[in-house]
Design a protein around this motif. Structure first.
Motif, mmCIF file in Angstrom:
data_model
loop_
_atom_site.group_PDB
_atom_site.id
_atom_site.type_symbol
_atom_site.label_atom_id
_atom_site.label_comp_id
_atom_site.label_asym_id
_atom_site.label_seq_id
_atom_site.Cartn_x
_atom_site.Cartn_y
_atom_site.Cartn_z
ATOM 1 N N UNK A 79 54.793 43.789 33.516
ATOM 2 C CA UNK A 79 54.258 44.280 34.785
ATOM 3 C C UNK A 79 55.363 44.950 35.586
ATOM 4 N N UNK A 80 54.977 45.971 36.348
ATOM 5 C CA UNK A 80 55.920 46.662 37.210
ATOM 6 C C UNK A 80 56.030 46.012 38.572
ATOM 7 N N UNK A 81 56.938 46.529 39.362
ATOM 8 C CA UNK A 81 57.155 46.001 40.707
ATOM 9 C C UNK A 81 55.872 46.088 41.532
ATOM 10 N N UNK A 82 55.621 45.035 42.297
ATOM 11 C CA UNK A 82 54.471 45.022 43.194
ATOM 12 C C UNK A 82 53.162 44.600 42.569
ATOM 13 N N UNK A 83 53.150 44.284 41.278
ATOM 14 C CA UNK A 83 51.905 43.868 40.625
ATOM 15 C C UNK A 83 51.755 42.360 40.742
ATOM 16 N N UNK A 84 50.701 41.912 41.399
ATOM 17 C CA UNK A 84 50.469 40.475 41.547
ATOM 18 C C UNK A 84 49.061 40.067 41.112
ATOM 19 N N UNK A 85 48.302 41.016 40.533
ATOM 20 C CA UNK A 85 46.925 40.716 40.113
ATOM 21 C C UNK A 85 46.861 40.161 38.703
ATOM 22 N N UNK A 86 47.836 40.522 37.856
ATOM 23 C CA UNK A 86 47.916 39.993 36.490
ATOM 24 C C UNK A 86 49.369 39.690 36.181
ATOM 25 N N UNK A 87 49.575 38.929 35.107
ATOM 26 C CA UNK A 87 50.930 38.558 34.688
ATOM 27 C C UNK A 87 51.009 38.609 33.161
ATOM 28 N N UNK A 88 52.215 38.676 32.594
ATOM 29 C CA UNK A 88 52.338 38.662 31.147
ATOM 30 C C UNK A 88 51.616 37.463 30.522
ATOM 31 N N UNK A 89 50.891 37.736 29.450
ATOM 32 C CA UNK A 89 50.115 36.699 28.777
ATOM 33 C C UNK A 89 48.646 36.711 29.131
ATOM 34 N N UNK A 90 48.295 37.365 30.253
ATOM 35 C CA UNK A 90 46.884 37.435 30.639
ATOM 36 C C UNK A 90 46.103 38.299 29.654
ATOM 37 N N UNK A 91 44.885 37.876 29.332
ATOM 38 C CA UNK A 91 43.975 38.695 28.548
ATOM 39 C C UNK A 91 43.207 39.603 29.506
ATOM 40 N N UNK A 92 43.091 40.879 29.141
ATOM 41 C CA UNK A 92 42.480 41.840 30.059
ATOM 42 C C UNK A 92 41.565 42.800 29.314
ATOM 43 N N UNK A 93 40.573 43.313 30.053
ATOM 44 C CA UNK A 93 39.738 44.433 29.631
ATOM 45 C C UNK A 93 40.242 45.660 30.367
ATOM 46 N N UNK A 94 40.360 46.781 29.658
ATOM 47 C CA UNK A 94 40.786 48.020 30.301
ATOM 48 C C UNK A 94 39.598 48.678 30.995
ATOM 49 N N UNK A 95 39.856 49.247 32.160
ATOM 50 C CA UNK A 95 38.825 49.865 32.996
ATOM 51 C C UNK A 95 39.146 51.346 33.140
ATOM 52 N N UNK A 96 38.336 52.204 32.506
ATOM 53 C CA UNK A 96 38.609 53.639 32.538
ATOM 54 C C UNK A 96 38.178 54.284 33.858
ATOM 55 N N UNK A 97 37.507 53.523 34.711
ATOM 56 C CA UNK A 97 37.033 54.068 35.983
ATOM 57 C C UNK A 97 37.438 53.160 37.143
ATOM 58 N N UNK A 98 38.745 52.931 37.329
ATOM 59 C CA UNK A 98 39.174 52.039 38.411
ATOM 60 C C UNK A 98 38.934 52.667 39.784
ATOM 61 N N UNK A 99 38.367 51.894 40.676
ATOM 62 C CA UNK A 99 38.040 52.410 42.008
ATOM 63 C C UNK A 99 39.264 52.390 42.919
ATOM 64 N N UNK A 100 39.377 53.422 43.750
ATOM 65 C CA UNK A 100 40.503 53.475 44.690
ATOM 66 C C UNK A 100 40.296 52.560 45.888
ATOM 67 N N UNK A 101 39.016 52.240 46.185
ATOM 68 C CA UNK A 101 38.620 51.389 47.317
ATOM 69 C C UNK A 101 38.877 52.047 48.672
ATOM 70 N N UNK A 102 39.186 53.348 48.679
ATOM 71 C CA UNK A 102 39.479 54.018 49.951
ATOM 72 C C UNK A 102 38.602 55.238 50.213
ATOM 73 N N UNK A 103 38.041 55.866 49.169
ATOM 74 C CA UNK A 103 37.269 57.090 49.370
ATOM 75 C C UNK A 103 35.887 56.761 49.962
ATOM 76 N N UNK A 104 35.147 57.807 50.312
ATOM 77 C CA UNK A 104 33.829 57.617 50.942
ATOM 78 C C UNK A 104 32.895 56.818 50.041
ATOM 79 N N UNK A 105 32.884 57.131 48.740
ATOM 80 C CA UNK A 105 31.974 56.448 47.825
ATOM 81 C C UNK A 105 32.316 54.963 47.705
ATOM 82 N N UNK A 106 33.603 54.656 47.587
ATOM 83 C CA UNK A 106 34.010 53.255 47.499
ATOM 84 C C UNK A 106 33.651 52.495 48.769
ATOM 85 N N UNK A 107 33.906 53.105 49.906
ATOM 86 C CA UNK A 107 33.638 52.427 51.174
ATOM 87 C C UNK A 107 32.147 52.290 51.455
#
Length: 358
Positions: A68-96
């Motif tokens: 993990x890079x600096x500032x990443x606190x949502x996952x850690x090494x060893x975590x199993x994950x699914x990749x998301x090809x459409x991650x939301x920015x949570x800031x645009x009009x559609x997300x809000x």
């Protein structure tokens, strides 16, 4: 690392050596353990979409976080994950406004993502390029899942299953007892059948171009199977007391099959387009037909889902046995066998092929 690369539209994919970018702030490196062969990747190859080349294919995958890079606190090494090809920015009009599947920052066909041995820049499909030993992606493009979840099933949650289940539950909102038609039985179409059965649909009519898909359709939960022809809408009406189905799902992405789904839906029914078509393939419906039939025609983009919320929910259902994805996977293959899997998909054979990485 190894990656499945395609050099241009119409070219045959091949396994090549690619160097990934460093893991910078806000990024993670994931060792891919399973990756599905999806029709959207085929659309990158056959020219339906217009990515930049050379291109690492793949966007439906699961794996293990290794850095993990600096500032990443949502996952850690060893975590199993699914990749998301459409991650939301949570800031645009559609997300809000509660539509993260329409986020303005997601869905770009390709993005920079590494170099070849001679220094040639490589792009990656949908920001991931997941048909590879490893990926480096933004932290918001990974979703943690339980370690009890098998990697092959986890991979499918990242595209086919979320798309199909979301189309049934979020877009069409199928209710118990309603009738359903599913046109096109690839991984997404079979996921629609699985979800319709789980939603309590009554008659579930599966349609493809040959008898070869019948057993797959029945194992996924279809009550009836029809081979597509020019009289399909009449056959569907014969199974639904002359009315047509309450819900018709088009999972191919062609104007002809969209029109077929429209004709097979009852008056007042809902037609949901799940397949991604070409921009010059126009759908023609008469103004009188639209008015008189009172049908609804709409698309379902990535299942109209919020992956950060719904992928963990689907993962929990797979683990507890309430969501069976076994009928969706017909081939488990190596990365070197992926080009033939694309050819098999183009011929309409089987359901999902999943690359298993050791």
């Amino acid at each position: 690392m190894r990656a499945l690369l395609v050099t241009g539209s119409g070219a045959t994919p091949s396994v090549e050596s690619v160097t990934l970018p460093d893991v910078g702030p806000g990024a993670v490196r994931v060792k891919v353990r399973a990756a599905g062969i999806c029709h959207s990747d085929l659309s990158m190859i056959d020219g339906k979409l217009s990515p930049q080349f050379p291109l690492t294919l793949g966007h439906e995958a699961a794996g293990v976080v290794v850095e993990t890079g600096a500032g990443v606190d949502t996952v850690k090494p060893g975590d199993h994950v699914v990749l998301n090809w459409s991650p939301a920015c949570r800031r645009c009009w559609f997300c809000e406004n509660g539509e993260p599947w329409l986020c303005v920052t997601s869905g770009t066909p390709s993005a920079p993502g590494g170099v070849l041995a001679d220094g040639t820049p490589v792009h990656v499909t949908l920001g991931l390029g997941a048909l590879a030993d490893e990926v480096v992606v933004p932290a918001r493009a990974v979703i943690a899942v339980p370690q009890l979840l098998p990697f092959d099933a986890a991979a499918l949650l990242g595209c086919a299953v979320l798309t199909g289940v979301g189309a049934v539950n979020n877009t069409a909102r199928v209710r118990p007892g309603e009738s359903v038609l599913v046109v096109g039985l690839g991984g997404v179409g079979l996921s629609v059948i699985v979800a319709a059965r789980a939603a309590g649909a009554g008659r579930i009519i599966a349609v493809d171009v040959s008898e070869a898909k019948r057993a797959l359709a029945v194992s996924a939960g279809a009550t009836d199977y029809l081979v597509s022809d020019d009289t399909l809408h009449k056959s569907v009406r014969a199974l639904t007391e002359g009315r047509g189905v309450d819900h018709a799902f088009e999972c191919v992405g062609r104007s002809t099959t969209i029109r077929t789904a429209w004709r097979a839906a009852r008056r007042g029914g809902r037609v949901t387009v799940v397949g991604m078509g070409a921009k010059d393939d126009l759908v023609s419906l008469s103004a009188l037909d639209i008015f008189h039939s009172a049908k609804t025609l709409r698309s379902s983009v990535y299942g109209n889902a919020d992956p950060d919320v719904e992928v963990p929910e689907l993962a929990a259902r797979v683990v507890d046995g309430s969501l069976d994805l076994a009928p969706l996977i017909t081939h488990r293959i190596t990365l070197e066998q992926a080009p033939e899997a694309f050819a098999r998909m183009a011929r309409g054979e089987g359901a999902r092929s999943v690359v298993i990485f050791e």
